[in-house]
Design an enzyme around this catalytic site. Structure first.
Site, PDB file in Angstrom:
ATOM      1  N   GLN A 200       0.823  -1.210   0.000  1.00  0.00           N
ATOM      2  CA  GLN A 200       0.000   0.000   0.000  1.00  0.00           C
ATOM      3  C   GLN A 200       0.864   1.271   0.000  1.00  0.00           C
ATOM      4  OE1 GLN A 200      -3.205   0.591  -0.415  1.00  0.00           O
ATOM      5  NE2 GLN A 200      -3.618  -1.581  -0.737  1.00  0.00           N
ATOM      6  N   SER A 201       1.941   1.249  -0.729  1.00  0.00           N
ATOM      7  CA  SER A 201       2.876   2.374  -0.747  1.00  0.00           C
ATOM      8  C   SER A 201       2.336   3.583  -1.508  1.00  0.00           C
ATOM      9  CB  SER A 201       4.193   1.922  -1.382  1.00  0.00           C
ATOM     10  OG  SER A 201       5.023   3.014  -1.666  1.00  0.00           O
ATOM     11  N   ASN A 202       2.254   4.729  -0.819  1.00  0.00           N
ATOM     12  CA  ASN A 202       1.924   5.988  -1.499  1.00  0.00           C
ATOM     13  C   ASN A 202       3.001   6.331  -2.518  1.00  0.00           C
ATOM     14  OD1 ASN A 202      -0.503   6.960   0.022  1.00  0.00           O
ATOM     15  ND2 ASN A 202       0.909   6.891   1.742  1.00  0.00           N
ATOM     16  N   CYS A 204       4.969   4.301  -4.291  1.00  0.00           N
ATOM     17  CA  CYS A 204       4.867   3.504  -5.512  1.00  0.00           C
ATOM     18  C   CYS A 204       3.711   3.976  -6.382  1.00  0.00           C
ATOM     19  CB  CYS A 204       4.704   2.029  -5.158  1.00  0.00           C
ATOM     20  SG  CYS A 204       6.175   1.292  -4.415  1.00  0.00           S
TER      21      CYS A 204
END
Length: 466
Positions: A200-202, A204
């Site tokens: 859930q990386s902002n 990426c």
């Protein structure tokens, strides 16, 4: 219209006009001065790919032979972009120099996707690794306003810097870093970009969508995921998958090993496609990333920071955001105190990393000299999220701002003397897409939850208006 006049129109329209003149001088044997047509402050040094050279040569010859109007010249370059886009096997998106730049008389994009030379604040110009260029991805100078945060002791006033309003799909402070990193990638003629992060990386999500806006191919290494079945199409993961990212699953490993995997993948991609590949480190933590938030501090100064606030609070993951702000605070001689609420790593780990960042840009300082790292708030801040949204209308996320806000509230109550004064500025770094990963389902229906005011229709008590 002669060749010289046509080339002058080309220079006025085209983003990197020196390429036109170089082609003309070499291919058409036209000897003209470029000074009359080129603004020397623009970024004009670019390497020309073979397919670009072919189309540019074709267009200049056509323009010279047919003596077209300005409108026709603009149409030639629109055609060039479309042909170039279709002929790049590695790219499915439009070329980053798209036809929005050549609509006469209308400033439709307000400089979006344009590259400029970067000028560091005067107080930071002695540092190492100052980025040379920046590309505009958003409109900054995000607003600051009073935040009626529930649970704040009466003696304190909390305000909020709204970097969550920096854009829509690129929402959050990550876009500040990407303006520098993508400028560097474009100047290196990258056709691929590699980065990585958690599912859930902002970061990426922002990298993947920015790649496609520039016609580049995103490659994302997903940490702590070893099987395809573990992937999901929710929140940030949905968005970077919608961007057509090439995903690579990485089982759990150390920070150093993961960073090594990113660099190794970048080399592999470059060899495989025979095209340049740019590697963005985890979270964008790098000297350019530091300067993104050194620049943010200058923005805060221009918004009245010194006259209106005593302390700054920000969430900290890999360290880049808080370190840049703290460096700005130190170099300007500011009396404010910087507090960074850790949402992932221990204080010891962060101190080591930030010490290296400071050394890299030429500062003989320790992390503890310029900021107060607050740990102990790594757990999820679900109740804080629902309480704050129901009372203030400000959306927080479970990973960054939710934990950071919970840490701020707890420290104001338990350790009020940690703060230098009464006026606190919280930096909202964005991350709202993390709300849509499905994890909020477990708290939305809890009794007494602020997001659980649900009523059946009181048919007997409310007569219908005739």
């Amino acid at each position: 219209m002669g060749v010289t006049a046509v080339l002058g129109e080309c220079a006025r329209i085209f983003t990197h006009p020196r390429m036109i003149f170089k082609l003309a001088q070499r291919e058409l044997n036209v000897d003209i001065s470029t000074d009359a047509y080129i603004d020397e402050n623009r970024n004009i040094e670019q390497t020309i790919r073979a397919d670009e050279r072919f189309y540019l040569e074709l267009l200049v010859i056509q323009a010279a032979d047919e003596e077209p109007s300005t409108h026709k010249i603009e149409m030639y370059f629109i055609t060039y972009c479309r042909k170039l886009s279709h002929n790049r096997e590695a790219s499915t998106g439009p070329d980053w120099r798209d036809d929005r730049q050549w609509i006469p008389g209308i400033n439709m994009d307000n400089g979006y996707f344009q590259m400029h030379e970067y000028q560091a604040p005067a107080w930071a110009q002695h540092l190492n690794h100052i980025p040379s260029h920046i590309v505009k991805l958003t409109t900054l100078n995000t607003p600051i306003h009073r935040w009626s945060l529930p649970g704040v002791p009466d003696r304190f006033q909390v305000f909020i810097k709204r970097d969550d309003l920096s854009g829509a799909e690129l929402s959050g402070s990550k876009v500040r870093i990407l303006q520098f990193l993508f400028a560097e990638a474009l100047r290196q003629n990258a056709r691929h970009v590699v980065t990585g992060g958690c599912l859930q990386s902002n970061h990426c999500r922002s990298v993947a969508l920015t790649c496609r806006q520039f016609g580049l191919t995103p490659h994302i290494v997903v940490a702590r995921v070893s099987k395809k079945e573990e992937l999901e199409a929710k929140g940030n993961a949905l968005l970077y998958r919608l961007a057509g990212s090439h995903l690579y699953l990485s089982p759990t490993c150390s920070y150093e090993s993961f960073s090594q995997r990113l660099r190794s993948l970048a080399g592999y991609i470059s060899d495989k496609y025979r095209e340049p590949c740019y590697c963005i480190p985890l979270g964008g933590s790098s000297p350019p990333g530091m300067f993104a938030f050194i620049t943010l501090f200058q923005e805060l100064i221009e918004q009245g920071l010194f006259d209106n606030f005593d302390d700054i609070v920000v969430s900290i993951a890999t360290g880049c955001t808080a370190a840049g702000i703290a460096v700005g605070n130190y170099l300007t001689g500011s009396k404010l105190r910087i507090h960074a609420v850790s949402i992932a790593l221990s204080k010891e780990e962060l101190t080591k990393r930030i010490d290296l960042m400071l050394s890299d840009i030429g500062l003989s300082l320790g992390t503890n000299d310029i900021m107060d790292i607050i740990d102990g708030y790594i757990g999820q801040g679900y109740e804080t999220i629902t309480n704050v949204s129901a009372n203030t209308g400000i959306l927080l996320d479970p990973y960054y701002t939710g934990k950071g806000t919970q840490g701020l509230l707890e420290e104001l109550k338990k350790n009020p003397t940690t703060f230098q004064g009464k006026k606190i500025l919280f930096i909202h770094t964005g991350g709202k897409f993390g709300l849509f990963n499905g994890e909020m389902d477990q708290v939305m229906n809890l009794p007494g939850n602020h997001a659980n005011y649900i009523n059946e229709w009181p048919e007997k008590d409310i007569p219908l208006v005739q």
